[in-house]
Design a protein around this motif. Structure first.
Motif, PDB file in Angstrom:
ATOM      1  N   GLN A 117       0.818  -1.218   0.000  1.00 18.70           N
ATOM      2  CA  GLN A 117       0.000   0.000   0.000  1.00 18.70           C
ATOM      3  C   GLN A 117       0.854   1.271   0.000  1.00 18.70           C
ATOM      4  O   GLN A 117       0.366   2.351  -0.369  1.00 18.70           O
ATOM      5  N   ASN A 118       2.121   1.146   0.386  1.00 16.16           N
ATOM      6  CA  ASN A 118       2.978   2.329   0.434  1.00 16.16           C
ATOM      7  C   ASN A 118       3.301   2.881  -0.943  1.00 16.16           C
ATOM      8  O   ASN A 118       3.696   4.049  -1.058  1.00 16.16           O
ATOM      9  N   ILE A 119       3.138   2.078  -1.994  1.00 16.09           N
ATOM     10  CA  ILE A 119       3.336   2.608  -3.347  1.00 16.09           C
ATOM     11  C   ILE A 119       2.278   3.671  -3.637  1.00 16.09           C
ATOM     12  O   ILE A 119       2.591   4.781  -4.079  1.00 16.09           O
ATOM     13  N   LEU A 120       1.022   3.324  -3.371  1.00 14.21           N
ATOM     14  CA  LEU A 120      -0.061   4.280  -3.596  1.00 14.21           C
ATOM     15  C   LEU A 120       0.028   5.444  -2.625  1.00 14.21           C
ATOM     16  O   LEU A 120      -0.150   6.616  -3.010  1.00 14.21           O
ATOM     17  N   LEU A 121       0.321   5.157  -1.361  1.00 11.68           N
ATOM     18  CA  LEU A 121       0.399   6.204  -0.342  1.00 11.68           C
ATOM     19  C   LEU A 121       1.524   7.186  -0.664  1.00 11.68           C
ATOM     20  O   LEU A 121       1.398   8.395  -0.437  1.00 11.68           O
ATOM     21  N   SER A 122       2.618   6.677  -1.209  1.00 14.07           N
ATOM     22  CA  SER A 122       3.725   7.541  -1.608  1.00 14.07           C
ATOM     23  C   SER A 122       3.289   8.509  -2.702  1.00 14.07           C
ATOM     24  O   SER A 122       3.632   9.699  -2.664  1.00 14.07           O
ATOM     25  N   GLN A 123       2.525   7.995  -3.670  1.00 14.75           N
ATOM     26  CA  GLN A 123       2.027   8.851  -4.751  1.00 14.75           C
ATOM     27  C   GLN A 123       1.070   9.907  -4.203  1.00 14.75           C
ATOM     28  O   GLN A 123       1.099  11.070  -4.624  1.00 14.75           O
ATOM     29  N   VAL A 124       0.232   9.513  -3.259  1.00 16.02           N
ATOM     30  CA  VAL A 124      -0.724  10.452  -2.664  1.00 16.02           C
ATOM     31  C   VAL A 124       0.002  11.570  -1.931  1.00 16.02           C
ATOM     32  O   VAL A 124      -0.329  12.751  -2.083  1.00 16.02           O
ATOM     33  N   THR A 125       1.006  11.212  -1.122  1.00 10.57           N
ATOM     34  CA  THR A 125       1.723  12.234  -0.354  1.00 10.57           C
ATOM     35  C   THR A 125       2.589  13.116  -1.256  1.00 10.57           C
ATOM     36  O   THR A 125       2.904  14.242  -0.895  1.00 10.57           O
ATOM     37  N   ARG A 126       2.961  12.616  -2.410  1.00 13.28           N
ATOM     38  CA  ARG A 126       3.677  13.438  -3.383  1.00 13.28           C
ATOM     39  C   ARG A 126       2.737  14.464  -4.006  1.00 13.28           C
ATOM     40  O   ARG A 126       3.136  15.578  -4.339  1.00 13.28           O
ATOM     41  N   THR A 127       1.469  14.080  -4.127  1.00  9.30           N
ATOM     42  CA  THR A 127       0.461  14.950  -4.735  1.00  9.30           C
ATOM     43  C   THR A 127      -0.132  15.925  -3.728  1.00  9.30           C
ATOM     44  O   THR A 127      -0.485  17.058  -4.072  1.00  9.30           O
TER      45      THR A 127
END
Length: 272
Positions: A103-113
């Motif tokens: 899930q950290n792949i998606l969460l990383s993208q979210v926090t980048r956005t």
């Protein structure tokens, strides 16, 4: 704009860590903007959203609450895809030596956005994100930031590792959560006279009706860490015979997939 309130952006899943974080922030005269990522394959998503909304009302009703809790923003996972390739590549390298949840792949993208989004990990030796917890414990590769309330946050830097910084670098870790174990979090709930909220948090991956199953991995870990008090009586009975119930669940899931003609596809995806 002058005198505009500070807004704390918090990822709120309805779990123990993020709920305690919102409770901590509720003592400040600020706006709290909670976020939730809607993942279609996550079978607990509706239960978690329902739990967050219930907990928000509980916090609003507390006499100690000064903060204004804004309506939950539900993020659609599709709005953050495709995932940036550098995040995917860094994650693949990290999991060769670290057990880090997918899930950290998606969460990383979210926090980048969405910069400045608070992510709540507690301190535990068995945490998936042990690399992050270890960094906090050893104080290596961290950038410290103090916000308008005086709260302290940690950010991962390239000193921890380029790949770690790529995946986790935009996570805003509140010091008052990441340095606590689950047992210490429960003690804080008690100190704040908020055990009713702790008991209302959600943690199960495989709900039975509207309650925790007692036999999934998260339920078993929760019982190991904190005991059975977060389970209903039926959940406690299922936990006592968790191997039987887990096997029964897997068999039922297998037949369901078979009836849909997707069992082979399931195993191919699982073990590819």
């Amino acid at each position: 704009m002058e005198n505009e309130k500070y807004t704390a952006k918090v990822m709120w899943t309805g779990g123990l860590d993020s709920t305690l974080r919102v409770l901590q922030l509720s003592y400040y005269d600020i706006d709290i903007q909670p976020y939730y990522i809607y993942i279609r394959k996550r079978k607990t998503r509706d239960k978690e959203i329902k739990t967050v909304n219930k907990l928000a009302e509980m916090i609003k009703d507390r006499p100690s609450t000064k903060a204004n809790i804004l309506p939950l923003i539900i993020l659609d996972e599709d709005d953050f895809r495709p995932i940036d390739q550098d995040i995917i590549d860094a994650y693949k390298r990290l999991i060769k030596t670290q057990h880090i949840s997918f899930q950290n792949i998606l969460l990383s993208q979210v926090t980048r956005t969405i910069p400045g989004l608070e992510i709540s990990f507690e301190r535990t030796k068995d945490a998936d994100e042990s690399l992050i917890v270890d960094s906090v414990i050893t104080q290596k590769g961290l950038r410290e930031q103090v916000d308008e309330t005086g709260e302290i946050y940690y950010f991962i830097t390239e000193e921890t590792g380029i790949d770690a910084a790529t995946v986790f670098g935009n996570y805003k870790f509140p010091k008052r959560i990441i340095e606590k174990t689950k047992e210490e979090e429960i003690e804080e709930f008690k100190e704040l006279d908020a055990m009713d909220m702790a008991k209302s948090t959600w943690f199960c991956q495989n709900p039975v009706g509207d309650e925790a199953c007692g036999y999934c991995l998260v339920c078993r870990n929760t019982v190991e860490e904190l005991g059975t008090w977060r389970l209903t009586e039926a959940g406690k009975k299922r936990h006592k015979h968790w191997r039987y119930h887990l096997l029964k669940h897997k068999i039922k899931k297998g037949f369901s997939l078979l009836s849909k003609g997707s069992l082979i596809k399931y195993f191919k995806n699982k073990y590819k």
